[in-house]
Design a protein around this motif. Structure first.
Motif, PDB file in Angstrom:
ATOM      1  N   GLY A 103      20.341 -49.110 -66.978  1.00 50.38           N
ATOM      2  CA  GLY A 103      20.310 -50.260 -66.557  1.00 50.38           C
ATOM      3  C   GLY A 103      20.538 -50.920 -68.119  1.00 50.38           C
ATOM      4  N   LEU A 104      19.978 -50.370 -68.996  1.00 56.84           N
ATOM      5  CA  LEU A 104      20.096 -50.934 -70.434  1.00 56.84           C
ATOM      6  C   LEU A 104      21.354 -50.853 -70.912  1.00 56.84           C
ATOM      7  CD1 LEU A 104      18.208 -51.957 -72.663  1.00 56.84           C
ATOM      8  CD2 LEU A 104      18.003 -49.839 -73.392  1.00 56.84           C
ATOM      9  N   LYS A 105      21.925 -49.740 -70.505  1.00 55.49           N
ATOM     10  CA  LYS A 105      23.445 -49.651 -70.912  1.00 55.49           C
ATOM     11  C   LYS A 105      24.212 -50.521 -70.301  1.00 55.49           C
ATOM     12  CE  LYS A 105      23.599 -44.627 -72.225  1.00 55.49           C
ATOM     13  NZ  LYS A 105      23.371 -43.464 -71.614  1.00 55.49           N
TER      14      LYS A 105
ATOM     15  N   LEU B 148      15.782 -57.767 -71.241  1.00 54.01           N
ATOM     16  CA  LEU B 148      15.409 -57.081 -70.358  1.00 54.01           C
ATOM     17  C   LEU B 148      14.380 -56.076 -70.478  1.00 54.01           C
ATOM     18  CD1 LEU B 148      16.530 -55.373 -67.811  1.00 54.01           C
ATOM     19  CD2 LEU B 148      17.844 -53.781 -69.342  1.00 54.01           C
ATOM     20  N   PHE B 149      13.184 -56.058 -69.822  1.00 51.57           N
ATOM     21  CA  PHE B 149      12.202 -55.593 -70.165  1.00 51.57           C
ATOM     22  C   PHE B 149      12.257 -54.017 -69.260  1.00 51.57           C
ATOM     23  CE2 PHE B 149       8.342 -58.648 -70.904  1.00 51.57           C
ATOM     24  CZ  PHE B 149       9.242 -59.480 -71.737  1.00 51.57           C
TER      25      PHE B 149
ATOM     26  N   LEU C 215      10.488 -44.990 -72.336  1.00 50.39           N
ATOM     27  CA  LEU C 215      10.902 -46.545 -72.611  1.00 50.39           C
ATOM     28  C   LEU C 215      10.933 -47.151 -74.009  1.00 50.39           C
ATOM     29  CD1 LEU C 215       9.094 -47.772 -69.223  1.00 50.39           C
ATOM     30  CD2 LEU C 215      11.559 -47.325 -69.391  1.00 50.39           C
ATOM     31  N   LEU C 216       9.791 -46.626 -74.698  1.00 52.16           N
ATOM     32  CA  LEU C 216       9.866 -47.184 -76.181  1.00 52.16           C
ATOM     33  C   LEU C 216      11.049 -46.505 -76.887  1.00 52.16           C
ATOM     34  CD1 LEU C 216       6.039 -47.191 -76.623  1.00 52.16           C
ATOM     35  CD2 LEU C 216       7.585 -48.824 -76.815  1.00 52.16           C
ATOM     36  N   SER C 217      11.555 -45.335 -76.383  1.00 50.65           N
ATOM     37  CA  SER C 217      12.503 -44.788 -77.177  1.00 50.65           C
ATOM     38  C   SER C 217      13.838 -45.345 -76.967  1.00 50.65           C
ATOM     39  CB  SER C 217      12.775 -43.287 -77.010  1.00 50.65           C
ATOM     40  OG  SER C 217      13.304 -43.295 -75.608  1.00 50.65           O
ATOM     41  N   MET C 218      13.972 -46.405 -76.006  1.00 50.53           N
ATOM     42  CA  MET C 218      15.171 -47.048 -75.793  1.00 50.53           C
ATOM     43  C   MET C 218      15.029 -48.504 -76.327  1.00 50.53           C
ATOM     44  SD  MET C 218      15.303 -46.209 -71.760  1.00 50.53           S
ATOM     45  CE  MET C 218      14.568 -44.684 -71.251  1.00 50.53           C
ATOM     46  N   ASP C 219      13.854 -48.876 -76.969  1.00 55.83           N
ATOM     47  CA  ASP C 219      13.708 -50.253 -77.646  1.00 55.83           C
ATOM     48  C   ASP C 219      13.823 -51.443 -76.782  1.00 55.83           C
ATOM     49  OD1 ASP C 219      12.852 -51.646 -79.909  1.00 55.83           O
ATOM     50  OD2 ASP C 219      14.851 -51.667 -80.780  1.00 55.83           O
ATOM     51  N   PHE C 220      13.271 -51.736 -75.556  1.00 58.15           N
ATOM     52  CA  PHE C 220      13.561 -52.794 -74.899  1.00 58.15           C
ATOM     53  C   PHE C 220      12.751 -53.965 -75.608  1.00 58.15           C
ATOM     54  CE2 PHE C 220      14.066 -49.710 -71.494  1.00 58.15           C
ATOM     55  CZ  PHE C 220      15.082 -50.447 -70.676  1.00 58.15           C
TER      56      PHE C 220
ATOM     57  N   PRO D 124       6.344 -58.317 -76.372  1.00 57.07           N
ATOM     58  CA  PRO D 124       5.665 -58.867 -75.229  1.00 57.07           C
ATOM     59  C   PRO D 124       5.125 -57.827 -74.212  1.00 57.07           C
ATOM     60  CG  PRO D 124       7.589 -60.028 -75.679  1.00 57.07           C
ATOM     61  CD  PRO D 124       7.686 -58.712 -76.362  1.00 57.07           C
ATOM     62  N   ARG D 125       3.756 -57.853 -73.778  1.00 56.00           N
ATOM     63  CA  ARG D 125       3.175 -56.980 -72.758  1.00 56.00           C
ATOM     64  C   ARG D 125       3.202 -57.754 -71.495  1.00 56.00           C
ATOM     65  NH1 ARG D 125      -1.894 -55.007 -76.849  1.00 56.00           N
ATOM     66  NH2 ARG D 125      -0.489 -53.693 -77.899  1.00 56.00           N
ATOM     67  N   TYR D 126       3.664 -57.135 -70.324  1.00 55.80           N
ATOM     68  CA  TYR D 126       3.730 -58.020 -69.018  1.00 55.80           C
ATOM     69  C   TYR D 126       3.012 -57.161 -67.974  1.00 55.80           C
ATOM     70  CZ  TYR D 126       6.053 -59.708 -65.059  1.00 55.80           C
ATOM     71  OH  TYR D 126       6.434 -59.783 -63.514  1.00 55.80           O
TER      72      TYR D 126
END
Ligand SMILES: [Zn+2]
Length: 236
Positions: A31-33, A43-44, A63-68, A101-103
């Motif tokens: 999705g990020l790509k 994008l979260f 997910l943190l390694s993808m840096d959203f 942000p934490r959702y």
């Protein structure tokens, strides 16, 4: 906007949830790509892992390694107890850096909003306030009030005597009940408006309590008034 994810039932097996977390991480990466437009919306990534601490860690790590730009906590408020939700939040929220942000997804009960904020959550969304409003149920500072019940037929007080919303300033419980009983959708608009105002006002008070550094005292006071743990508040 949110990544595509899988939200398994809270009591799903460890092996299933592990595979599910891995699948959610793969989807997040794809999705990020695909989301490479420079003026894109934020994008979260959605952290899953049900009630398993190591799987929540794995999900957050992936997910943190993808840096959203922001992170969601998914897979809660799906039928588990409030104690379970708080337990999971206590080890999941600290995994997300403070500058992101934490959702917390799908949480809209007043007591859960306060307990989420106490555990580090910044953002919420939920259908609860409008869904129950369309069923004639109001959130008030004293707990749940089912305004369509017969006991309010001649009750000329506002839905919540401590609320200054348009509904409460202009209409009585008896009139709102009459509208709902007569299938007038205006009644449901009035209860929806009140419930949304109630939650927005609650979060305003929560923000003020954080600035005044007395959030735990605020919680205590709110829960006493609201009747948390009492029968009439059990569905919130
Ligand atoms: Zn109101």
């Amino acid at each position: 906007m949110m990544s595509f994810d899988e939200c398994p039932p809270f009591d799903e097996s460890y092996d299933y949830v592990k595979k599910s977390v891995e699948r959610t991480s793969r989807w997040a990466e794809r999705g990020l790509k695909a989301h490479a437009n420079p003026d894109r919306q934020g994008l979260f990534g959605i952290i899953q892992g049900a009630g398993f601490e190591d799987l929540r860690r794995q999900s957050a790590h992936d997910l943190l390694s993808m840096d959203f730009p922001g992170y969601s906590i998914g897979g809660l408020s799906v039928g588990e107890s409030k104690a379970e939700m708080n337990r999971v939040l206590e080890f999941t929220t600290p995994l997300i850096p403070e500058h992101k942000p934490r959702y917390l997804m799908g949480v809209g009960a007043a007591d859960s909003l306060i307990d989420g904020v106490i555990r580090g959550v910044d953002m919420f969304d939920c259908v609860l306030p409008t869904r129950i409003a369309r069923n004639g149920t109001c959130m008030t500072s004293k707990g749940r009030l089912v305004v369509k019940n017969a006991q309010y037929a001649r009750d000329f007080r506002p839905i919540d005597e401590n609320c200054d919303c348009y509904t409460c300033k202009n209409y009585s419980r008896a009139y709102v009940r009459h509208l709902i009983k007569a299938d007038e959708t205006f009644g449901l608009r009035l209860t929806s408006y009140h419930n949304l105002h109630f939650l927005l006002n609650l979060m305003k008070q929560v923000r003020q309590a954080i600035m005044d550094d007395n959030l735990l005292e605020f919680r205590q006071h709110f829960f006493e008034e609201y009747g948390f743990n009492k029968e009439n508040a059990k569905n919130f």
